[in-house]
Design an enzyme around this catalytic site. Structure first.
Site, PDB file in Angstrom:
ATOM      1  N   ASN A 121     -26.268   9.622 -16.853  1.00 58.29           N
ATOM      2  CA  ASN A 121     -26.070   9.336 -15.427  1.00 58.29           C
ATOM      3  C   ASN A 121     -24.677   9.776 -14.997  1.00 58.29           C
ATOM      4  O   ASN A 121     -24.504  10.514 -14.025  1.00 58.29           O
ATOM      5  CB  ASN A 121     -26.227   7.842 -15.153  1.00 58.29           C
ATOM      6  N   ASP A 122     -23.690   9.299 -15.747  1.00 55.28           N
ATOM      7  CA  ASP A 122     -22.335   9.701 -15.392  1.00 55.28           C
ATOM      8  C   ASP A 122     -22.073  11.150 -15.774  1.00 55.28           C
ATOM      9  O   ASP A 122     -21.396  11.877 -15.043  1.00 55.28           O
ATOM     10  CB  ASP A 122     -21.314   8.762 -16.051  1.00 55.28           C
ATOM     11  N   ARG A 136     -23.281   9.698  -8.011  1.00 55.46           N
ATOM     12  CA  ARG A 136     -24.623   9.300  -8.426  1.00 55.46           C
ATOM     13  C   ARG A 136     -25.335   8.388  -7.439  1.00 55.46           C
ATOM     14  O   ARG A 136     -26.560   8.353  -7.399  1.00 55.46           O
ATOM     15  CB  ARG A 136     -24.577   8.649  -9.818  1.00 55.46           C
ATOM     16  N   CYS A 139     -28.789   7.355 -23.549  1.00 57.04           N
ATOM     17  CA  CYS A 139     -29.116   6.084 -22.914  1.00 57.04           C
ATOM     18  C   CYS A 139     -29.025   6.165 -21.396  1.00 57.04           C
ATOM     19  O   CYS A 139     -29.119   5.152 -20.715  1.00 57.04           O
ATOM     20  CB  CYS A 139     -28.230   4.959 -23.446  1.00 57.04           C
ATOM     21  N   ARG A 151     -22.540  -2.476 -25.269  1.00 54.83           N
ATOM     22  CA  ARG A 151     -21.469  -1.687 -24.651  1.00 54.83           C
ATOM     23  C   ARG A 151     -20.411  -2.630 -24.111  1.00 54.83           C
ATOM     24  O   ARG A 151     -20.725  -3.613 -23.439  1.00 54.83           O
ATOM     25  CB  ARG A 151     -22.027  -0.827 -23.515  1.00 54.83           C
ATOM     26  N   HIS A 165     -26.407   2.350 -10.093  1.00 53.70           N
ATOM     27  CA  HIS A 165     -26.689   1.270 -11.042  1.00 53.70           C
ATOM     28  C   HIS A 165     -27.784   0.354 -10.543  1.00 53.70           C
ATOM     29  O   HIS A 165     -28.572  -0.179 -11.315  1.00 53.70           O
ATOM     30  CB  HIS A 165     -25.405   0.499 -11.359  1.00 53.70           C
ATOM     31  N   GLU A 202     -20.020  10.504 -21.581  1.00 52.65           N
ATOM     32  CA  GLU A 202     -20.425  10.587 -20.180  1.00 52.65           C
ATOM     33  C   GLU A 202     -19.396  11.325 -19.336  1.00 52.65           C
ATOM     34  O   GLU A 202     -19.599  11.573 -18.164  1.00 52.65           O
ATOM     35  CB  GLU A 202     -20.732   9.195 -19.606  1.00 52.65           C
ATOM     36  N   ARG A 261     -25.874  -3.590 -21.201  1.00 52.45           N
ATOM     37  CA  ARG A 261     -24.827  -3.426 -20.163  1.00 52.45           C
ATOM     38  C   ARG A 261     -24.169  -4.791 -19.917  1.00 52.45           C
ATOM     39  O   ARG A 261     -24.603  -5.550 -19.065  1.00 52.45           O
ATOM     40  CB  ARG A 261     -25.447  -2.898 -18.883  1.00 52.45           C
TER      41      ARG A 261
HETATM   42  C1  PEP Z   1     -24.766   6.526 -17.996  1.00 50.09           C
HETATM   43  O1  PEP Z   1     -23.757   6.805 -17.353  1.00 50.09           O
HETATM   44  O2  PEP Z   1     -25.702   7.323 -18.193  1.00 50.09           O
HETATM   45  C2  PEP Z   1     -24.921   5.190 -18.575  1.00 50.09           C
HETATM   46  C3  PEP Z   1     -25.910   4.893 -19.382  1.00 50.09           C
HETATM   47  O3  PEP Z   1     -24.031   4.249 -18.173  1.00 50.09           O
HETATM   48  P1  PEP Z   1     -24.128   3.541 -16.745  1.00 50.09           P
HETATM   49  O4  PEP Z   1     -25.364   4.034 -16.063  1.00 50.09           O
HETATM   50  O5  PEP Z   1     -24.154   2.082 -16.951  1.00 50.09           O
HETATM   51  O6  PEP Z   1     -22.893   4.018 -16.070  1.00 50.09           O
HETATM   52 MG    MG Z   2     -22.075   5.430 -17.402  1.00 52.41          MG
END
Ligand code: PEP
Ligand code: MG
Length: 746
Positions: free
Chosen positions: A664-665, A675, A710, A548, A418, A641, A512
């Protein structure tokens, strides 16, 4: 704790001795510890002697302190101090505490404890125990209990490591010894240490070439001695004093952009340590153990950090910490702080320079545990423009990054952590996996290529000067197939939302919300949430905004939710799971989101959805919040995710108005690669075919529901192309990526 510092009053017959002792203490504590001297006699204090009135005067000089610990040297110094105590008036009188401690060692130990912010009782105890390292070193009453054994076997080994029995081999010895059914000791130069204590082993002071004797008894004595001998005799291939990078792979590009500037090594401060416990000793001890386990799990088993983490379970630290909780009624953080300060001072009192430096390791590791226990503490931000060298920038820190930070070099750091996302959104260049034998004065680096130049010359500096203005562009463009491709923005605060709005984003694809509250120990009120979320949305007035709901957990702990420490937080109570566990908070949060979004084309999105049931509950709660606020019910969508959600989209369609894929997740869970872990950088490919395949599947099965991406993949050139080819028509990314991604189709 009253928040006021504890000061030291040094009472000596000799001014020179008192001054030299003060200098020694300051070597350990720095300049901030309040110290006053009452030393010497005669008009210019050149004669030997002590004087009660001078002690009183010195006490008055420390009147801003909450407590004053008085260290006295020999004989009449004690009498003079006692007389000064009799003569003193309140409030000074009750602040003065005479320490039954050796003068020099006591002052050092008390200084360390006082500057660590320990309560005065603990400072006095530390002073009284100031002789311990010497006793231990000279074979008197040992600092750590050494097991008494009738050795059935002894084995002499010449120490192979030229640096002696330092942290890493000692840690390996402790770890290996624990696996055998044997009682073990090491002896060297007349000193003895048990194999359960790192501190004890290092205090042997064994140097390269010294003969160390292994003494062993018990059923597996022979095997244990054999294994220990192998470690002790080993000649290391590399010089262990050099801070080698964990992977040897060199800097990892994390956030693109070129920058040059002065390098500042970041320092972290700690939150205040509570004086009184807020739970029973059993609970406090369990809390401390969980915090230690969390730090150990986070540090992993790497060559350097793993050995440092092993310090955390050293009985020489754990035993006094436990005693602090159970016997002295301390808060676990206070007990831990005290045990760490004591162990670190033990190292720092050693003769060997390398071993002395291990005191810093103990303090660093100890502080990591304190941060977990106290839920926070952060970086002391530089006030001049610079590049920041930091150890594992957290999301909260990245969110709070002041404009003075031109770029970030992280000793750890993963591409889709993050913190990395926030840096990219803010357009702050960053490299991960950066280590320096000695940090240079200045650096120049390229966050896209990984090029890193220490102490750049003028031309190089100029070549790396940052062009960082956001360029405006269209909110969407028509693709050759006639469909439109929309560019949305991910935002985490008012500043990057303003940047995204200026860059011409179609709307906010991901706000976020948790980033606004990462540092909050107490729960923000509905008004406060509405105000802060509202401020983040404000630049997009009239445009669509997707908020979110709080995505707490894993690397975004959000202290006020009091999520229990977990062995595996990425797979734990995070996202919607944490929301469902806190219905009251969620009700407030939903109302705040509705109010913040009232002037916008609002959509609400739920993180980490796995099952339709989770969406059903959230929809009910949203409808309740709408009734309570009298505001219309916005579309409610799910973040995709979790791989299970991507695979079971048809089940989610009836309960979702839209989908937004968090790559990402989705990537970390699909590839089983954390990650934020820089050692797994190769797994963090945003254009991974399997993950893109899952995205394509979501588009195919979404039954006409809008689908956006996203995650960071949307802002990555290679991945964005593949996503569009897979049917995605809404890409949401940090403001700094909008320009380069638009350019792919312009
Ligand atoms: C993701 O997981 O891709 C996402 C956009 O949420 P975050 O990165 O805040 O976990
Ligand atoms: Mg996420």
């Amino acid at each position: 704790m009253d928040g006021l510092p504890t000061g030291l009053l040094l009472v000596s017959h000799s001014l020179a001795l008192a001054q030299a002792t003060e200098a020694l203490v300051r070597q350990m504590t720095g300049a901030r510890l309040p110290i006053a001297l009452a030393a010497g006699a005669g008009p210019d204090k050149a004669e030997l002697g002590t004087d009660s009135l001078a002690i009183l005067e010195a006490g008055e000089a420390l009147c801003a302190c909450g407590q004053i610990v008085v260290l006295m040297d020999i004989g009449s110094a004690v009498l003079s101090a006692e007389m000064a105590l009799d003569l003193a008036e309140e409030p000074l009188k009750s602040k003065l505490h005479l320490a039954a401690a050796p003068f020099v060692e006591g002052a050092l130990a008390a200084g360390v404890a006082a500057s660590a912010g320990l309560p005065v009782a603990a400072v006095l105890a530390e002073a009284a125990a100031g002789l311990r390292p010497k006793l231990s070193a000279l074979g008197g009453q040992a600092q750590n209990a050494v097991p008494a054994i009738q050795a059935s076997l002894t084995r002499a080994v010449t120490l192979g490591d030229p640096n002696g029995l330092h942290l890493r081999p000692a840690a390996r010895c402790v770890a290996i010894a624990a696996g055998f059914d044997a009682t073990l000791r090491l002896a060297c130069k007349g000193r003895v240490a048990g194999l359960e204590s790192l501190t004890g082993l290092m205090a042997l002071g064994a140097k390269g070439g010294d003969v160390v004797t292994i003494e062993a008894s018990g059923p597996q004595a022979a095997q244990a001695a054999e294994a220990l001998a192998a470690i002790l005799a080993e000649v290391p291939a590399a010089q262990p004093h050099e801070p080698a990078p964990q992977t040897g792979a060199g800097p990892v590009p994390i956030s693109p952009g070129r920058v040059a500037g002065r390098l500042v090594v970041a320092a972290r401060h700690l939150p205040p340590i509570p004086d009184t416990p807020d739970e029973a000793p059993e609970g406090g001890w369990a809390t401390l153990q969980a915090a230690i386990a969390r730090v150990r799990a986070h540090l992993g088993e790497g060559l350097i950090l793993g050995a440092q983490a092993a310090l955390l379970t050293d009985p020489a630290i754990l035993a006094p910490a436990k005693a602090g909780i159970f016997e002295h009624g301390l808060h676990p953080a206070a007990a831990w702080h005290r045990a760490i300060a004591q162990a670190a001072a033990g190292y720092e009192a050693l003769e060997d320079a390398y071993l002395r430096a291990r005191g810093r390791d103990v303090r660093e590791m100890g502080d990591e545990v304190l941060r977990v226990l106290l839920g926070g503490g952060g970086l002391a931000w530089p006030t001049e423009p610079c590049v920041l060298l930091v150890e594992d920038l957290s999301a909260a820190e990245a969110a709070a990054l002041p404009p003075e930070i031109l770029g970030v070099l992280d000793r750890r750091g993963g591409r889709t952590s993050h913190a990395a996302i926030l840096l990219r959104a803010a357009g702050v260049p960053c490299l991960g996996g950066v280590t320096f034998a000695a940090p240079p004065e200045a650096v120049a680096f390229d966050g896209a290529t990984g090029d890193l130049i220490a102490d750049p010359d003028v031309q190089t500096r100029a070549a790396f000067a940052p062009p960082r203005a956001a360029s405006a562009g269209p909110a969407s463009i028509a693709l050759p197939d006639g469909t439109g491709l929309e560019f949305w923005a991910n935002v985490a605060g008012a500043a990057d939302a303003a940047l995204a709005a200026r860059s011409g984003a179609h709307g906010i694809g991901l706000a976020r919300t948790e980033m606004l509250f990462l540092d909050r120990l107490d729960c923000p009120t509905e008004e406060e949430q509405a105000a802060r979320i509202g401020a983040m949305l404000a630049p997009f007035k009239g445009r669509p905004v997707t908020v979110r709901l709080l995505d707490a957990g894993a690397d975004k702990p959000v202290p006020f939710l009091h999520l229990a420490p977990e062995e595996n937080p990425a797979l734990g109570v995070r996202g919607v799971r944490a929301l469902l566990k806190h219905p009251e908070f969620c009700a407030t949060h939903l109302r705040a989101v509705l109010r913040a979004g009232a002037a916008h084309d609002l959509r609400v999105m739920v993180p980490m959805i796995t099952f339709p049931e989770e969406m059903r509950t959230l929809r009910q709660w949203l409808e309740t919040a709408c009734r309570e606020t009298g505001l219309p019910c916005p579309p409610l969508g799910a973040m995709v995710e979790v791989p299970a959600a991507a695979l079971a989209i048809p089940d989610l369609v009836p309960v979702c108005d839209f989908f937004s894929i968090g790559t990402n997740d989705l990537t970390q869970y699909t590839l089983a690669a954390e990650r934020g872990n820089q050692e797994l950088a190769a797994f963090a490919d945003p254009a991974n075919e399997v993950v893109i395949g899952l995205c394509a599947r979501v588009v195919r099965h979404a039954a006409g529901r809008p689908v956006s991406v996203c995650g960071e993949a949307a802002g990555d050139e290679r991945a964005a192309r593949k996503l569009v080819a897979a049917g995605i028509r809404k890409l949401s990314m940090g403001a700094a990526r909008l320009g380069p991604i638009r350019a792919l189709w312009q």
